[in-house]
Scaffold this motif. Structure first.
Motif, PDB file in Angstrom:
ATOM      1  N   MET A  51       0.832  -1.204   0.000  1.00 49.31           N
ATOM      2  CA  MET A  51       0.000   0.000   0.000  1.00 49.31           C
ATOM      3  C   MET A  51       0.867   1.255   0.000  1.00 49.31           C
ATOM      4  O   MET A  51       0.554   2.241  -0.669  1.00 49.31           O
ATOM      5  CB  MET A  51      -0.910   0.002   1.228  1.00 49.31           C
ATOM      6  CG  MET A  51      -2.011  -1.035   1.143  1.00 49.31           C
ATOM      7  SD  MET A  51      -2.948  -1.081   2.694  1.00 49.31           S
ATOM      8  CE  MET A  51      -4.596  -1.167   2.054  1.00 49.31           C
ATOM      9  N   GLY A  52       1.952   1.220   0.745  1.00 52.06           N
ATOM     10  CA  GLY A  52       2.861   2.362   0.770  1.00 52.06           C
ATOM     11  C   GLY A  52       3.504   2.590  -0.588  1.00 52.06           C
ATOM     12  O   GLY A  52       3.680   3.728  -1.026  1.00 52.06           O
ATOM     13  N   LEU A  53       3.813   1.498  -1.293  1.00 49.01           N
ATOM     14  CA  LEU A  53       4.479   1.621  -2.591  1.00 49.01           C
ATOM     15  C   LEU A  53       3.549   2.201  -3.647  1.00 49.01           C
ATOM     16  O   LEU A  53       3.998   2.923  -4.530  1.00 49.01           O
ATOM     17  CB  LEU A  53       4.991   0.252  -3.049  1.00 49.01           C
ATOM     18  CG  LEU A  53       6.199  -0.296  -2.302  1.00 49.01           C
ATOM     19  CD1 LEU A  53       6.447  -1.741  -2.687  1.00 49.01           C
ATOM     20  CD2 LEU A  53       7.437   0.541  -2.589  1.00 49.01           C
ATOM     21  N   VAL A  54       2.267   1.883  -3.566  1.00 45.88           N
ATOM     22  CA  VAL A  54       1.364   2.376  -4.599  1.00 45.88           C
ATOM     23  C   VAL A  54       0.749   3.724  -4.236  1.00 45.88           C
ATOM     24  O   VAL A  54       0.035   4.306  -5.038  1.00 45.88           O
ATOM     25  CB  VAL A  54       0.238   1.368  -4.928  1.00 45.88           C
ATOM     26  CG1 VAL A  54       0.826   0.064  -5.452  1.00 45.88           C
ATOM     27  CG2 VAL A  54      -0.646   1.123  -3.726  1.00 45.88           C
ATOM     28  N   SER A  55       1.024   4.213  -3.040  1.00 46.56           N
ATOM     29  CA  SER A  55       0.478   5.517  -2.650  1.00 46.56           C
ATOM     30  C   SER A  55       1.342   6.625  -3.225  1.00 46.56           C
ATOM     31  O   SER A  55       2.561   6.563  -3.160  1.00 46.56           O
ATOM     32  CB  SER A  55       0.435   5.658  -1.128  1.00 46.56           C
ATOM     33  OG  SER A  55      -0.354   4.640  -0.575  1.00 46.56           O
ATOM     34  N   ALA A  56       0.654   7.627  -3.765  1.00 43.93           N
ATOM     35  CA  ALA A  56       1.402   8.707  -4.393  1.00 43.93           C
ATOM     36  C   ALA A  56       2.038   9.616  -3.341  1.00 43.93           C
ATOM     37  O   ALA A  56       3.116  10.158  -3.549  1.00 43.93           O
ATOM     38  CB  ALA A  56       0.474   9.518  -5.295  1.00 43.93           C
ATOM     39  N   THR A  57       1.384   9.797  -2.228  1.00 48.36           N
ATOM     40  CA  THR A  57       1.897  10.705  -1.198  1.00 48.36           C
ATOM     41  C   THR A  57       1.829  10.027   0.154  1.00 48.36           C
ATOM     42  O   THR A  57       1.026   9.117   0.358  1.00 48.36           O
ATOM     43  CB  THR A  57       1.047  11.985  -1.117  1.00 48.36           C
ATOM     44  OG1 THR A  57      -0.290  11.613  -0.768  1.00 48.36           O
ATOM     45  CG2 THR A  57       1.024  12.734  -2.436  1.00 48.36           C
ATOM     46  N   PRO A  58       2.627  10.491   1.114  1.00 48.08           N
ATOM     47  CA  PRO A  58       2.551   9.932   2.469  1.00 48.08           C
ATOM     48  C   PRO A  58       1.158  10.089   3.081  1.00 48.08           C
ATOM     49  O   PRO A  58       0.716   9.232   3.847  1.00 48.08           O
ATOM     50  CB  PRO A  58       3.586  10.755   3.242  1.00 48.08           C
ATOM     51  CG  PRO A  58       4.556  11.200   2.209  1.00 48.08           C
ATOM     52  CD  PRO A  58       3.753  11.409   0.957  1.00 48.08           C
ATOM     53  N   GLU A  59       0.455  11.159   2.708  1.00 50.72           N
ATOM     54  CA  GLU A  59      -0.902  11.349   3.230  1.00 50.72           C
ATOM     55  C   GLU A  59      -1.795  10.201   2.769  1.00 50.72           C
ATOM     56  O   GLU A  59      -2.526   9.606   3.557  1.00 50.72           O
ATOM     57  CB  GLU A  59      -1.494  12.686   2.760  1.00 50.72           C
ATOM     58  CG  GLU A  59      -0.898  13.917   3.408  1.00 50.72           C
ATOM     59  CD  GLU A  59       0.458  14.293   2.828  1.00 50.72           C
ATOM     60  OE1 GLU A  59       0.846  13.735   1.772  1.00 50.72           O
ATOM     61  OE2 GLU A  59       1.151  15.128   3.434  1.00 50.72           O
TER      62      GLU A  59
END
Lengths: 277, 362
Positions: free
Chosen positions: A183-191
């Motif tokens: 999920m972290g890898l596919v998220s564009a931003t830390p938010e």
């Protein structure tokens, strides 16, 4: 091309541990959040909730909290026996999910692009994150357990059962952490990376962590009964209370395997897909 | 595939060793890759993002031990080229090999032979400079003691010894970039990609970085550099490719590229319109600006410049002797016509002209 998965993982784990120690705010949140939740549920809400559950009278067998034989003053102590396993699982879930933010932030660092241009094992880069996060999660879970005991949690479990419960929690944490890495890898931003995993971190609430599913309204109840956290919670609770866990243990292990394998495959695929910028 | 990368960067005599191995007999039994005379080759590299072509068929041939500069405006595709050649992204079409290894078939071998310093600093900001270098050494499996020795050596060489233990957050841009480059060198790469290495650096830091690049080339390393600073390409590169809209629109040495554009000119400034008319007549001016009160004449013939500028960092000015005599002749003719001028300026052709002439407006 020889890959040094283990050496590289250890090297990168050292890097991640340094980050954790030097930038501890995330970790502190992961450890203290569940502890505060425990204090809140026991100290503030314990009596009310315990009474409510006792009069509901179902699903509490084996926790010492039954509708008979309890004085109202006994409710908080009995309630802690019910919710402590739930809060420990919550700690595991939220600790694992915090990995998503850490991974997403790390991917925006140029140094990870540097790793990609080096003969470094791809798995090692992610595995270092997973192990680092697991260590944090274990500290958090142990912290919650210690506080729970201090608050009067008195599980009647043999060492073997304690170990079995710990093993299941580690497996669950491992599975969830790989999912969080993806999920972290596919998220564009830390938010964004902190939002979607939040949904998973609150799943235990919509399970049997704080109240038996049987007491929930229809619809929610079915969801609570069939979602992955409920068998895990029931298994840990059963193991610690010394009661049979039934088919829940197998169900929980199955869920761990599915989530873990899926998360791992998803994470590696996502890491191999270059991020656009 | 491990036969090629000694993890020491201690200045191998030349990487190319051109005459020795024209026809390498496969005497080294495993993968007998001949030492490449070409460090980088690419044919027809293509890449699109969302249907929009970013690279539209790029061909490259960079001999080992040389500096190649890819020059182009923002958005020309420079970074995309570096990202493809350094295995970060795959091309949509075309083939390329780096250090003798095909990008698609042997990305691992390519990675073992290259070093990359990207446009944005690739240092771990939560570690110290020394820890960053040791991290690299560990990831290159140099071994504990040799790794630490290498880190110490690079700290020393890059003037980072005094700040080795300090947090990176206290580093200036120049210091950070130096550490970045030092990290790139830990594994002893034979081909180094520098993507806009001096963007955002002050002139002193920029010159320091140039000096380091020259040292590396002297040690036999091949450098692939992208820049939008023409001076940088002029200073460092053996050959320059001008990239625009995903195509190489010109390629050659700095001197060759300068021949592609009209030569320089001399501009005289005068005080009033009557003087301007007199000056223009005396000089046979090719351009007269009535508002600015200036007249222009060519200072030399295009194509007469032939010097190589890369080993002449002070001038960078082709045909300077031509220019000097042209200035003298201009002053003589103005004197003879009795025209007083207020100022005189000389414009010599430089890569800016090449850049502006060859790349389109954005």
């Amino acid at each position: 091309m020889p890959t040094h998965v283990v050496t590289d993982t250890l090297t990168l784990l050292r890097r991640n541990l340094r980050h954790t120690i030097r930038y501890p705010s995330m970790t502190i949140g992961a450890v203290f959040g569940p502890v505060i939740m425990l204090l809140l549920f026991i100290g503030v809400l314990g009596k009310t909730l315990g009474t409510g559950l006792a009069s509901g009278g179902t699903g509490l067998a084996g926790t010492g909290l039954t509708s008979t034989g309890l004085t109202s003053t006994a409710h908080p102590a009995a309630y802690i026996a019910y919710i402590a396993p739930g809060i420990i699982i919550t700690a595991v879930a939220s600790g694992s999910m915090a990995t998503a933010v850490a991974v997403c932030v790390d991917m925006t660092e140029g140094v990870v692009d540097r790793f990609r241009t080096m003969p470094v094992s791809r798995v090692a880069i992610l595995a270092a994150h997973v192990i680092n996060s697991m260590l944090t999660t274990i500290v958090a879970a142990v912290g919650v357990a210690v506080v729970a005991v201090a608050l009067g949690f008195r599980p009647h479990a043999t060492t073997a059962r304690w170990l079995a419960a710990a093993g299941l929690l580690v497996l669950l944490g491992l599975a969830l952490t790989w999912l969080a890495v993806a999920m972290g890898l596919v998220s564009a931003t830390p938010e964004a990376a902190s939002n979607s995993p939040m949904l998973i971190a609150i799943l235990p609430f919509v399970g049997s962590a704080f109240a038996p599913a049987a007491l929930m309204p229809a619809g929610v109840r079915q969801f609570a009964e069939y979602q992955p956290f409920t068998p895990a919670i029931e298994t840990v609770r059963g193991l610690l209370a010394g009661t049979p866990t039934g088919h829940n243990a197998l169900l929980a292990l199955g869920w761990c395997a599915v989530i873990g394998a899926g998360g791992y495959a998803w994470a590696l695929a996502a890491f191999r897909t270059p991020r656009a910028h | 595939m491990t036969n090629t990368v000694p993890p020491t960067n201690a200045a191998p005599p030349t990487n190319a060793a051109p005459p020795a191995n024209t026809a390498p007999p496969a005497n080294t039994a495993p993968p007998a890759t001949p030492r490449p005379a070409l460090a980088i080759t690419a044919t027809g590299l293509r890449k699109s993002y969302g249907g929009k072509p970013v690279l539209d068929g790029i061909d490259l041939r960079v001999p080992a031990g040389t500096v190649f500069a890819l020059l182009g405006p923002n958005g020309a595709g420079k970074t995309t080229t570096v990202r493809i050649l350094s295995t970060l992204i795959a091309a949509d079409g075309g083939r390329a090999s780096v250090a003798g290894h095909d990008l698609a078939a042997e990305p691992g071998a390519v990675r073992a032979a290259i070093g990359v310093t990207g446009q944005f600093s690739a240092v771990d900001t939560l570690l110290s400079a020394r820890e960053n270098l040791i991290l690299m050494a560990d990831l290159y499996h140099l071994g504990r003691r040799p790794g630490r020795r290498r880190a110490a050596e690079l700290l020393d060489r890059f003037g980072l010894g005094d700040v080795a233990g300090q947090p990176i957050s206290t580093f200036s841009g120049g210091l950070r970039r130096r550490l970045d480059l030092a990290m790139t060198l830990v594994g002893g790469p034979r081909v180094i990609f520098l993507d806009e290495p001096t963007t955002g650096l002050d002139p002193r830091s920029r010159r320091g970085l140039w000096a380091i690049v020259r040292e590396l080339v002297a040690g036999g390393v091949t450098i692939f550099l992208t820049t939008q600073y023409l001076e940088e390409a002029d200073q460092l590169a053996d050959r320059i490719g001008v990239l625009d809209h995903g195509r190489i629109v010109a390629e050659g040495t700095a001197a060759e590229l300068k021949r592609l554009v009209p030569g320089g000119h001399i501009t005289v400034h005068v005080a009033d319109p009557s003087a301007l008319a007199a000056a223009a007549a005396a000089l046979g001016a090719t351009a007269v600006d009535e508002d600015a009160l200036t007249a222009q004449v060519p200072s030399d013939q295009p194509g007469t410049s032939g010097d190589s500028t890369s080993d002449n960092p002070t001038s960078g000015n082709p045909a300077s002797s031509n220019t000097a005599s042209a200035v003298r002749s201009v002053l003589d003719r103005l004197d003879a016509a009795g025209v007083a001028i207020t100022d005189l300026s000389v414009h010599t052709p430089d890569l800016d002209d090449v850049f502006l002439a060859l790349t389109s407006d954005h």
